[in-house]
Write an enzyme that holds these catalytic residues in place. Structure first.
Site, PDB file in Angstrom:
ATOM      1  N   GLU A 117       2.231  42.876  -9.355  1.00 58.11           N
ATOM      2  CA  GLU A 117       2.929  42.696  -8.185  1.00 58.11           C
ATOM      3  C   GLU A 117       4.047  43.421  -7.416  1.00 58.11           C
ATOM      4  OE1 GLU A 117       5.687  39.008  -8.005  1.00 58.11           O
ATOM      5  OE2 GLU A 117       3.819  37.825  -8.032  1.00 58.11           O
ATOM      6  N   ARG A 210      18.719  31.628  -6.074  1.00 58.54           N
ATOM      7  CA  ARG A 210      20.267  31.853  -6.184  1.00 58.54           C
ATOM      8  C   ARG A 210      20.888  31.530  -4.666  1.00 58.54           C
ATOM      9  NH1 ARG A 210      19.580  33.864 -11.103  1.00 58.54           N
ATOM     10  NH2 ARG A 210      21.375  34.093 -12.188  1.00 58.54           N
TER      11      ARG A 210
HETATM   12  C1  UD1 Z   1      15.096  33.521 -12.580  1.00 62.94           C
HETATM   13  C2  UD1 Z   1      14.974  34.517 -11.909  1.00 62.94           C
HETATM   14  C3  UD1 Z   1      14.251  34.214 -10.483  1.00 62.94           C
HETATM   15  C4  UD1 Z   1      13.022  33.708 -10.849  1.00 62.94           C
HETATM   16  C5  UD1 Z   1      13.403  32.331 -11.848  1.00 62.94           C
HETATM   17  C6  UD1 Z   1      12.153  31.485 -12.051  1.00 62.94           C
HETATM   18  C7  UD1 Z   1      16.539  36.631 -11.769  1.00 62.94           C
HETATM   19  C8  UD1 Z   1      17.801  37.183 -11.437  1.00 62.94           C
HETATM   20  N1  UD1 Z   1      15.999  35.358 -11.471  1.00 62.94           N
HETATM   21  O1  UD1 Z   1      16.056  32.742 -11.851  1.00 62.94           O
HETATM   22  O2  UD1 Z   1      13.772  35.387  -9.847  1.00 62.94           O
HETATM   23  O3  UD1 Z   1      12.430  32.931  -9.642  1.00 62.94           O
HETATM   24  O4  UD1 Z   1      14.132  32.963 -13.008  1.00 62.94           O
HETATM   25  O5  UD1 Z   1      12.554  30.383 -12.534  1.00 62.94           O
HETATM   26  O6  UD1 Z   1      15.712  37.138 -12.894  1.00 62.94           O
HETATM   27  N2  UD1 Z   1      18.070  27.690 -17.864  1.00 62.94           N
HETATM   28  C9  UD1 Z   1      17.884  26.954 -18.913  1.00 62.94           C
HETATM   29  N3  UD1 Z   1      16.786  27.113 -19.459  1.00 62.94           N
HETATM   30  C10 UD1 Z   1      15.932  27.884 -19.048  1.00 62.94           C
HETATM   31  C11 UD1 Z   1      15.900  28.698 -17.996  1.00 62.94           C
HETATM   32  C12 UD1 Z   1      17.297  28.703 -17.319  1.00 62.94           C
HETATM   33  O7  UD1 Z   1      18.842  26.169 -19.289  1.00 62.94           O
HETATM   34  O8  UD1 Z   1      14.579  28.100 -19.792  1.00 62.94           O
HETATM   35  C13 UD1 Z   1      19.336  27.560 -17.026  1.00 62.94           C
HETATM   36  C14 UD1 Z   1      20.527  28.293 -17.433  1.00 62.94           C
HETATM   37  O9  UD1 Z   1      21.567  27.658 -17.372  1.00 62.94           O
HETATM   38  C15 UD1 Z   1      20.649  29.486 -16.794  1.00 62.94           C
HETATM   39  C16 UD1 Z   1      20.116  29.133 -15.375  1.00 62.94           C
HETATM   40  O10 UD1 Z   1      19.229  28.116 -15.751  1.00 62.94           O
HETATM   41  O11 UD1 Z   1      21.883  30.166 -16.993  1.00 62.94           O
HETATM   42  C17 UD1 Z   1      19.613  30.176 -14.739  1.00 62.94           C
HETATM   43  O12 UD1 Z   1      18.648  31.001 -15.375  1.00 62.94           O
HETATM   44  P1  UD1 Z   1      18.486  32.688 -14.689  1.00 62.94           P
HETATM   45  O13 UD1 Z   1      17.417  33.095 -15.649  1.00 62.94           O
HETATM   46  O14 UD1 Z   1      19.717  33.277 -14.925  1.00 62.94           O
HETATM   47  O15 UD1 Z   1      18.011  32.367 -13.696  1.00 62.94           O
HETATM   48  P2  UD1 Z   1      16.877  31.893 -12.645  1.00 62.94           P
HETATM   49  O16 UD1 Z   1      17.945  30.993 -11.307  1.00 62.94           O
HETATM   50  O17 UD1 Z   1      16.355  30.943 -13.468  1.00 62.94           O
END
Ligand code: UD1
Ligand code: UDP
Length: 372
Positions: A117, A210
């Site tokens: 991708e 985000r």
């Molecule tokens: C991430 C990716 C984004 C993608 C998305 C898919 C980055 C910077 N961002 O963003 O490109 O679109 O994943 O969904 O890599 N959390 C949980 N459990 C989980 C997953 C997330 O509790 O299984 C919560 C946590 O509080 C975590 C927050 O979601 O801190 C954000 O997760 P994070 O992986 O930092 O970023 P995403 O917004 O999920």
């Protein structure tokens, strides 16, 4: 050839699953799978559906993790995995921070990188944030660029990459979708079975980006709320991302609204089959923007920029941005304007024919032979 596949989040796992399955079939390849665990629950859901048991799980996940924590913890964990596995090639997919970290960790060990991708560009380094930058930074370190579409290939050529290292392969999202979609799919979730898809206009909503968190997401949810309150035959299903910041805004607008069903993130099979049944999709997701057109579902894209213009150019997706009035007006229009709806509701597949994983691994084997 020893191939190490690394991924960390839900969308990477969905799009990497066909690759892992294809690698397992090849007798000349030793396949090793490592996950960073950037996502925990949302990653594990996908691993279990595709029956993938990673050889390494770095398990970095922390609630509220920062981008720097994801980057550094992934890199530290992957350094050890790379030393132990010593792969000929690292395969990564997409634009997450896992992808960026894995590419740097492999580059430091002069391990070849295949980026699946590759070449998607919005043109704005802050949108999607930080994904546009992750994809570009990964590109610099990549040996084999697997671009889903000709447009993606052109983006890479414009940035000066050598055409002999770019391969147009389609997107493995379509491989996964072909596996997932079933006629007469029956949901385990009672709420999804109880909805009248024939007589109601059922909308599938997702939002997690985000750069949308804050006022843009408030605008999106307010517009959805207002339209649903006015239109009695509309039901919204919103599987809410686990990010607590998203959840807070969702509760502010949707609590107590009978026809807006906030549910937990769905497993991939019910999610994709639900998409196949609904009237309309509203989303800021990347993957969902690729899946909905393949299923003939109109998509309203709730972002200022998209690196996936193919659906927009084929008239199945509309890029709305995050302005309240624009979202309100376009949502209303697609509920009442049959011509406009029908114009958007046709299946197109700019993102591949469902054989992308096979193409990618064929190319990888050929290139490896050439370089031996
Ligand atoms: C991430 C990716 C984004 C993608 C998305 C898919 C980055 C910077 N961002 O963003 O490109 O679109 O994943 O969904 O890599 N959390 C949980 N459990 C989980 C997953 C997330 O509790 O299984 C919560 C946590 O509080 C975590 C927050 O979601 O801190 C954000 O997760 P994070 O992986 O930092 O970023 P995403 O917004 O999920
Ligand atoms: N998806 C899922 N369950 C959900 C929401 C999405 O399985 O509740 C799937 C969807 O089919 C798509 C992928 O997750 O394949 C998209 O992930 P997300 O929107 O989190 O990330 P993005 O694609 O924006 O990076």
């Amino acid at each position: 050839m020893k191939v190490l596949t690394v991924f960390g989040t839900r969308p990477e796992a969905i799009k990497m699953a066909p690759i892992v399955k294809e690698l397992e079939k090849r007798k000349n390849i030793e396949s090793v799978v490592a996950v960073t665990g950037q996502h925990r629950q949302m990653l594990d859901q996908v691993l279990s559906i595709f029956n993938i048991k990673p050889d390494y799980d770095i398990n970095i996940f922390k609630p509220g993790q920062t981008l720097t924590e994801i980057t550094t913890n992934s890199m530290l964990g992957l350094e050890k995995v790379l030393d132990e596995v010593k792969p000929d090639v690292l395969l990564i997919q997409g634009d997450t921070t896992t992808v960026f970290s894995a590419s740097v960790a492999a580059f430091y060990k002069k391990i070849k990188i295949g980026h699946i991708e590759a070449g998607l560009r919005s043109g704005n380094i802050y949108s999607p944030f930080p994904e546009e930058a992750n994809r570009k930074l990964t590109g610099i370190l990549t040996n084999y660029h697997f671009a889903p579409t000709e447009t993606n290939r052109d983006n890479l050529l414009r940035e000066g990459y050598d055409e002999k290292n770019i391969f147009v392969t389609g997107n493995t999202v379509i491989d996964a979708l072909k596996y997932a979609i079933k006629d007469n799919y029956v949901f385990d979730e009672e709420i999804l079975n109880s909805i009248d898809y024939e007589n109601k206009k059922v909308i599938l909503l997702t939002s997690h980006r985000r750069e949308n968190i804050g006022q843009p997401m408030e605008n999106i949810f307010k517009a959805v709320e207002d339209v649903v309150m006015e239109e009695k035959d509309v039901e919204v299903i919103f599987p809410v991302h686990l990010n607590p910041k998203v959840r807070e805004i969702a509760h502010k607008y949707f609590d107590g609204k009978d026809r807006i069903h906030m549910i937990e993130p769905l497993d991939y099979l019910p999610f994709s089959n639900l998409m196949n049944k609904v009237y309309l999709v509203m989303t800021d997701s990347g993957g969902v923007q690729e899946e909905a057109p393949a299923l003939g579902k109109p998509v309203l894209v709730l972002r200022e920029e998209t690196e996936r213009m193919e659906g927009v150019l084929a008239d199945t997706a509309k890029l709305l941005g995050t302005d309240y009035k624009v979202i309100y007006d376009n949502f209303k229009n697609l509920l009442h304007n049959k011509d406009e709806y029908n114009k958007m509701a046709h299946a197109i597949n700019p993102y591949g024919d469902g054989n992308s994983a096979k193409k990618i691994i064929d190319i990888l084997e050929e290139e490896f032979e050439k370089e031996k």
